[in-house]
Write a protein that holds these residues in place. Structure first.
Motif, short mmCIF file in Angstrom:
data_model
loop_
_atom_site.label_atom_id
_atom_site.label_comp_id
_atom_site.label_asym_id
_atom_site.label_seq_id
_atom_site.Cartn_x
_atom_site.Cartn_y
_atom_site.Cartn_z
N GLU A 19 -3.60 -6.60 -10.49
CA GLU A 19 -2.84 -5.72 -11.67
C GLU A 19 -3.44 -4.16 -11.60
OE1 GLU A 19 -0.23 -7.90 -14.74
OE2 GLU A 19 -2.29 -8.63 -14.54
N ARG A 20 -2.62 -3.27 -11.97
CA ARG A 20 -3.23 -1.93 -12.38
C ARG A 20 -4.43 -2.00 -12.73
NH1 ARG A 20 0.17 2.18 -12.36
NH2 ARG A 20 2.03 0.78 -12.54
N GLY A 21 -5.32 -1.10 -12.43
CA GLY A 21 -6.61 -1.08 -13.09
C GLY A 21 -7.71 -2.08 -12.36
N GLU A 22 -7.33 -3.29 -11.68
CA GLU A 22 -8.43 -4.03 -11.21
C GLU A 22 -8.69 -3.77 -9.71
OE1 GLU A 22 -6.54 -7.85 -13.80
OE2 GLU A 22 -6.02 -7.71 -11.73
N CYS A 23 -9.81 -4.24 -9.48
CA CYS A 23 -9.99 -4.02 -8.01
C CYS A 23 -9.82 -4.86 -7.08
CB CYS A 23 -11.72 -3.67 -7.90
SG CYS A 23 -12.13 -2.16 -8.64
N ALA A 24 -8.60 -4.75 -6.42
CA ALA A 24 -8.27 -5.64 -5.17
C ALA A 24 -9.20 -5.60 -4.22
CB ALA A 24 -6.92 -5.28 -4.67
N PRO A 25 -9.68 -6.59 -3.35
CA PRO A 25 -10.41 -6.63 -2.29
C PRO A 25 -10.20 -5.43 -1.22
CG PRO A 25 -9.02 -8.58 -2.39
CD PRO A 25 -8.70 -7.91 -3.47
N SER A 26 -11.05 -4.98 -0.55
CA SER A 26 -10.95 -3.77 0.40
C SER A 26 -11.38 -4.52 1.62
CB SER A 26 -11.44 -2.62 -0.22
OG SER A 26 -13.00 -2.87 -0.30
N PHE A 27 -10.56 -4.39 2.73
CA PHE A 27 -10.69 -4.88 4.12
C PHE A 27 -9.80 -4.19 4.92
CE2 PHE A 27 -8.73 -8.25 1.70
CZ PHE A 27 -7.47 -8.44 2.53
N ARG A 28 -10.13 -4.29 6.24
CA ARG A 28 -9.16 -3.64 7.30
C ARG A 28 -7.71 -4.21 6.99
NH1 ARG A 28 -7.32 -5.07 12.02
NH2 ARG A 28 -8.65 -7.03 12.24
N GLY A 29 -6.69 -3.29 6.92
CA GLY A 29 -5.30 -3.73 6.59
C GLY A 29 -5.19 -3.77 5.07
N ALA A 30 -6.02 -3.68 4.29
CA ALA A 30 -5.60 -3.57 2.89
C ALA A 30 -4.81 -2.43 2.46
CB ALA A 30 -6.97 -3.66 1.92
N PRO A 31 -3.79 -2.63 1.48
CA PRO A 31 -3.07 -1.42 1.16
C PRO A 31 -3.68 -0.36 0.52
CG PRO A 31 -2.70 -3.44 -0.28
CD PRO A 31 -3.56 -4.00 0.49
N ASP A 32 -3.32 1.00 0.47
CA ASP A 32 -3.91 2.09 -0.19
C ASP A 32 -4.31 1.64 -1.47
OD1 ASP A 32 -4.18 4.25 -1.53
OD2 ASP A 32 -2.57 5.46 -0.07
N GLU A 33 -5.34 2.14 -1.62
CA GLU A 33 -5.94 2.05 -3.09
C GLU A 33 -5.18 2.52 -4.19
OE1 GLU A 33 -9.93 3.86 -3.34
OE2 GLU A 33 -10.57 2.65 -1.66
N ASP A 34 -3.98 3.33 -4.14
CA ASP A 34 -3.52 3.77 -5.01
C ASP A 34 -2.16 2.78 -5.49
OD1 ASP A 34 -4.90 6.15 -4.92
OD2 ASP A 34 -3.61 7.31 -3.69
N ALA A 35 -2.31 1.48 -4.75
CA ALA A 35 -1.16 0.62 -5.08
C ALA A 35 -1.34 0.24 -6.39
CB ALA A 35 -0.97 -0.19 -3.94
N ALA A 36 -0.38 0.09 -7.27
CA ALA A 36 -0.55 -0.25 -8.49
C ALA A 36 -0.67 -1.75 -8.44
CB ALA A 36 0.59 0.14 -9.47
N TYR A 37 -0.07 -2.60 -7.87
CA TYR A 37 -0.04 -3.87 -7.61
C TYR A 37 -0.47 -4.62 -6.13
CZ TYR A 37 1.79 -3.79 -12.38
OH TYR A 37 1.91 -3.46 -13.62
N VAL A 38 -1.40 -5.29 -6.06
CA VAL A 38 -1.62 -5.71 -4.71
C VAL A 38 -1.58 -7.13 -4.53
CG1 VAL A 38 -3.57 -5.84 -2.86
CG2 VAL A 38 -3.30 -3.74 -4.35
N TRP A 39 -0.78 -7.85 -3.51
CA TRP A 39 -0.72 -9.22 -3.37
C TRP A 39 -1.39 -9.57 -2.06
CZ3 TRP A 39 0.37 -13.83 -5.18
CH2 TRP A 39 0.93 -14.74 -4.15
N VAL A 40 -2.39 -10.85 -2.47
CA VAL A 40 -2.91 -11.35 -1.20
C VAL A 40 -2.92 -12.62 -1.24
CG1 VAL A 40 -5.44 -11.72 -0.49
CG2 VAL A 40 -4.87 -9.61 -1.46
N CYS A 41 -2.66 -13.28 -0.21
CA CYS A 41 -2.28 -14.82 -0.13
C CYS A 41 -2.42 -15.24 1.49
CB CYS A 41 -0.92 -15.11 -0.46
SG CYS A 41 -0.64 -17.06 -0.82
N PRO A 68 -4.72 -13.20 6.06
CA PRO A 68 -4.06 -12.60 4.81
C PRO A 68 -3.59 -11.23 5.10
CG PRO A 68 -6.07 -13.89 3.97
CD PRO A 68 -6.18 -13.42 5.54
N MET A 69 -2.38 -11.01 4.88
CA MET A 69 -1.81 -9.78 4.83
C MET A 69 -1.58 -8.90 3.52
SD MET A 69 -0.71 -7.21 6.75
CE MET A 69 -0.61 -7.88 8.41
N PRO A 70 -2.49 -8.48 2.76
CA PRO A 70 -2.40 -7.90 1.47
C PRO A 70 -1.24 -6.87 1.82
CG PRO A 70 -4.38 -6.77 2.60
CD PRO A 70 -3.66 -7.76 3.53
N ARG A 71 -0.40 -6.84 0.46
CA ARG A 71 0.63 -5.90 0.36
C ARG A 71 0.55 -5.14 -1.05
NH1 ARG A 71 6.05 -9.35 1.19
NH2 ARG A 71 6.78 -7.34 0.73
#
Length: 114
Positions: A19-41, A68-71
């Motif tokens: 969710e917004r404000g949490e640090c989503a994993p960063s790796f090749r193909g991860a969405p832009d850091e500015d995305a408010a919500y990031v889904w990984v599965c 996994p294709m983060p969105r």
């Protein structure tokens, strides 16, 4: 973070929605850091042989996993709907009717950053 879990055929799949404000994993193909919500599965599909064997609805299913294709999403509602659809789709890919998938969303533990 939210955990979106689907259960059907005696097995389950869980993905993570950051969710917004949490640090989503960063790796090749991860969405832009500015995305408010990031889904990984995980994403997987059934293969005739090889892969990982899973017991589903009383039968052995051979699974091949994709990376996994983060969105990224702008709103929580968009992210949750996409997460639910993603989980249903993975079950459909192994022969389970997506309408029979039991879905739940629960608050996960955010690990402290080091």
């Amino acid at each position: 973070m939210l955990l979106v879990r689907g259960r059907a055929g005696g097995t389950e799949l869980t993905g993570t929605l950051y969710e917004r404000g949490e640090c989503a994993p960063s790796f090749r193909g991860a969405p832009d850091e500015d995305a408010a919500y990031v889904w990984v599965c995980d994403e997987f599909y059934e293969v005739d042989s090889g892969g990982t064997t899973q017991l589903v609805d009383g039968r052995e299913v051979h699974l091949a996993f994709e990376s996994p294709m983060p969105r990224g999403f702008d709103t929580r509602d968009q992210a949750l709907e996409a997460a639910r659809e993603h989980v249903r789709t993975q079950f459909a890919r192994i022969g389970i009717d997506p309408e029979t998938v039991e879905l739940e969303v629960e608050k996960g533990e955010v690990e402290p950053q080091t």
